[in-house]
Design a protein around this motif. Structure first.
Motif, PDB file in Angstrom:
ATOM      1  N   TRP A 131       1.015  -0.870   0.004  1.00  0.00           N
ATOM      2  CA  TRP A 131      -0.144   0.048   0.122  1.00  0.00           C
ATOM      3  C   TRP A 131       1.215   1.181  -0.033  1.00  0.00           C
ATOM      4  N   LEU A 132       2.194   0.891   0.812  1.00  0.00           N
ATOM      5  CA  LEU A 132       3.235   2.510   1.074  1.00  0.00           C
ATOM      6  C   LEU A 132       3.307   2.924  -0.396  1.00  0.00           C
ATOM      7  N   TYR A 133       3.662   1.797  -1.190  1.00  0.00           N
ATOM      8  CA  TYR A 133       4.210   1.582  -2.483  1.00  0.00           C
ATOM      9  C   TYR A 133       3.007   2.255  -3.330  1.00  0.00           C
ATOM     10  N   ALA A 134       2.066   1.905  -3.531  1.00  0.00           N
ATOM     11  CA  ALA A 134       1.443   2.114  -4.737  1.00  0.00           C
ATOM     12  C   ALA A 134       1.305   3.602  -4.144  1.00  0.00           C
ATOM     13  N   ILE A 135       1.352   4.513  -2.658  1.00  0.00           N
ATOM     14  CA  ILE A 135       0.692   5.370  -1.963  1.00  0.00           C
ATOM     15  C   ILE A 135       2.082   6.267  -3.232  1.00  0.00           C
ATOM     16  N   ALA A 136       3.376   5.556  -2.999  1.00  0.00           N
ATOM     17  CA  ALA A 136       4.610   6.890  -3.432  1.00  0.00           C
ATOM     18  C   ALA A 136       5.040   6.123  -4.786  1.00  0.00           C
TER      19      ALA A 136
ATOM     20  N   THR B 243       1.662  11.813  -9.563  1.00  0.00           N
ATOM     21  CA  THR B 243       1.777  12.798 -10.006  1.00  0.00           C
ATOM     22  C   THR B 243       2.682  13.952 -10.254  1.00  0.00           C
ATOM     23  N   ARG B 244       4.151  14.146  -9.779  1.00  0.00           N
ATOM     24  CA  ARG B 244       5.261  14.803  -9.720  1.00  0.00           C
ATOM     25  C   ARG B 244       5.609  14.571 -10.462  1.00  0.00           C
ATOM     26  N   LEU B 245       5.398  13.398 -11.950  1.00  0.00           N
ATOM     27  CA  LEU B 245       6.267  13.441 -12.441  1.00  0.00           C
ATOM     28  C   LEU B 245       4.939  13.874 -13.924  1.00  0.00           C
ATOM     29  N   SER B 246       4.086  14.487 -13.545  1.00  0.00           N
ATOM     30  CA  SER B 246       2.897  14.389 -15.067  1.00  0.00           C
ATOM     31  C   SER B 246       3.048  16.805 -14.846  1.00  0.00           C
ATOM     32  N   GLY B 247       3.993  16.851 -13.307  1.00  0.00           N
ATOM     33  CA  GLY B 247       3.876  18.260 -13.207  1.00  0.00           C
ATOM     34  C   GLY B 247       3.016  18.733 -12.788  1.00  0.00           C
ATOM     35  N   ARG B 248       2.002  17.924 -12.153  1.00  0.00           N
ATOM     36  CA  ARG B 248       0.860  18.765 -10.794  1.00  0.00           C
ATOM     37  C   ARG B 248       1.288  18.211  -9.846  1.00  0.00           C
TER      38      ARG B 248
ATOM     39  N   ARG C  70       6.910   6.611   6.329  1.00  0.00           N
ATOM     40  CA  ARG C  70       7.000   7.754   5.882  1.00  0.00           C
ATOM     41  C   ARG C  70       8.512   8.293   5.083  1.00  0.00           C
ATOM     42  N   ASP C  71       9.574   7.113   5.316  1.00  0.00           N
ATOM     43  CA  ASP C  71      10.605   7.234   4.664  1.00  0.00           C
ATOM     44  C   ASP C  71      10.030   6.787   3.187  1.00  0.00           C
ATOM     45  N   ILE C  72       8.950   5.922   3.163  1.00  0.00           N
ATOM     46  CA  ILE C  72       8.794   5.411   1.622  1.00  0.00           C
ATOM     47  C   ILE C  72       7.999   6.760   1.281  1.00  0.00           C
ATOM     48  N   LEU C  73       7.325   7.548   1.633  1.00  0.00           N
ATOM     49  CA  LEU C  73       6.445   8.315   0.292  1.00  0.00           C
ATOM     50  C   LEU C  73       6.942   9.555   0.389  1.00  0.00           C
ATOM     51  N   VAL C  74       8.472  10.086   1.139  1.00  0.00           N
ATOM     52  CA  VAL C  74       9.502  11.037   0.811  1.00  0.00           C
ATOM     53  C   VAL C  74      10.343  10.501   0.928  1.00  0.00           C
ATOM     54  N   GLY C  75      11.301   9.534   0.878  1.00  0.00           N
ATOM     55  CA  GLY C  75      12.401   9.420   0.276  1.00  0.00           C
ATOM     56  C   GLY C  75      13.434  10.654   0.051  1.00  0.00           C
ATOM     57  N   GLU C  76      14.160  10.311  -1.079  1.00  0.00           N
ATOM     58  CA  GLU C  76      15.053  11.642  -1.494  1.00  0.00           C
ATOM     59  C   GLU C  76      13.672  12.397  -2.033  1.00  0.00           C
ATOM     60  N   ARG C  77      12.194  12.772  -2.130  1.00  0.00           N
ATOM     61  CA  ARG C  77      12.112  13.371  -2.411  1.00  0.00           C
ATOM     62  C   ARG C  77      11.555  14.812  -1.686  1.00  0.00           C
ATOM     63  N   ARG C  78      12.426  15.554  -1.776  1.00  0.00           N
ATOM     64  CA  ARG C  78      12.615  17.105  -1.047  1.00  0.00           C
ATOM     65  C   ARG C  78      11.699  17.892  -1.206  1.00  0.00           C
ATOM     66  N   ASP C  79      10.706  17.999  -1.485  1.00  0.00           N
ATOM     67  CA  ASP C  79       9.511  18.215  -2.861  1.00  0.00           C
ATOM     68  C   ASP C  79       8.187  17.434  -2.153  1.00  0.00           C
TER      69      ASP C  79
ATOM     70  N   LYS D 238       9.172  13.514  13.671  1.00  0.00           N
ATOM     71  CA  LYS D 238      10.252  13.979  14.480  1.00  0.00           C
ATOM     72  C   LYS D 238      10.870  15.494  13.675  1.00  0.00           C
ATOM     73  N   THR D 239      11.076  16.078  13.660  1.00  0.00           N
ATOM     74  CA  THR D 239      11.514  17.894  13.687  1.00  0.00           C
ATOM     75  C   THR D 239      12.379  17.609  12.033  1.00  0.00           C
ATOM     76  N   ASP D 240      13.104  16.294  11.961  1.00  0.00           N
ATOM     77  CA  ASP D 240      13.763  16.219  10.751  1.00  0.00           C
ATOM     78  C   ASP D 240      13.274  15.754   9.743  1.00  0.00           C
ATOM     79  N   GLU D 241      12.075  14.852   9.826  1.00  0.00           N
ATOM     80  CA  GLU D 241      10.591  15.026   8.931  1.00  0.00           C
ATOM     81  C   GLU D 241      10.488  16.265   8.481  1.00  0.00           C
ATOM     82  N   ARG D 242      10.871  17.079   8.519  1.00  0.00           N
ATOM     83  CA  ARG D 242      10.386  18.340   8.572  1.00  0.00           C
ATOM     84  C   ARG D 242       8.405  18.710   8.540  1.00  0.00           C
ATOM     85  N   PRO D 243       8.064  18.011   9.135  1.00  0.00           N
ATOM     86  CA  PRO D 243       6.992  17.939   9.259  1.00  0.00           C
ATOM     87  C   PRO D 243       5.756  19.500   9.326  1.00  0.00           C
ATOM     88  N   LEU D 244       5.189  19.528   8.448  1.00  0.00           N
ATOM     89  CA  LEU D 244       4.099  20.695   9.401  1.00  0.00           C
ATOM     90  C   LEU D 244       2.820  20.153   9.975  1.00  0.00           C
TER      91      LEU D 244
END
Length: 139
Positions: free
Chosen positions: A39-44, A50-55, A69-78, A119-125
């Motif tokens: 499921w997490l990989y499907a969300i990723a 979505t990102r590749l489509s420019g949206r 959350r590491d799977i969902l964010v990973g190296e995706r800094r945006d 945690k704060t290093d995950e940069r959550p809002l």
């Protein structure tokens, strides 16, 4: 509401579960990590498409653990985590008010037991779940 206000795509991550997992939850069986990984990989994948489509998009999901959350964010800094923080009573009331949802409120305690707050290093809002969904809250 946020996705609508921003004119972004919205996806409810719950609907990315395979039917077998939906059935499991519907029967009151808690999920384990093995149930959640696909499921997490499907969300990723949804995030990447979505990102590749420019949206831009917002996906709502219970990414309860840092590893999820590491799977969902990973190296995706945006990609940004928005953590809706709420106490058990508030969330239980919201669960009880949901109509036609496959996850029964009986599984809520298990989710709180599994939860690892970001945690704060995950940069959550961090937003108060008490304020989100309240008609008097302005986004």
């Amino acid at each position: 509401m946020l996705a609508h206000r921003l004119h972004w795509i919205y996806e409810d991550g719950n609907w990315l579960h395979p039917q077998s997992i939906i059935d499991k939850m519907r029967h009151g069986e808690p999920l384990d990590d093995a149930d959640r990984w696909p499921w997490l990989y499907a969300i990723a994948q949804w995030i990447d498409v979505t990102r590749l489509s420019g949206r831009h998009g917002i996906v709502a999901c219970s990414a309860l653990k840092r590893a999820y959350r590491d799977i969902l964010v990973g190296e995706r800094r945006d990609v940004q985590i928005i953590y809706l923080k709420g106490d058990r009573d508030l969330i239980a009331r919201r669960f009880a008010a949901r109509e036609e949802h496959f996850m029964p409120p009986a599984l809520l305690d298990r989710q709180f037991k599994t939860l690892e707050e970001p945690k704060t290093d995950e940069r959550p809002l961090v937003a108060s779940a008490r304020d989100v969904g309240n008609s008097s809250t302005a986004l």
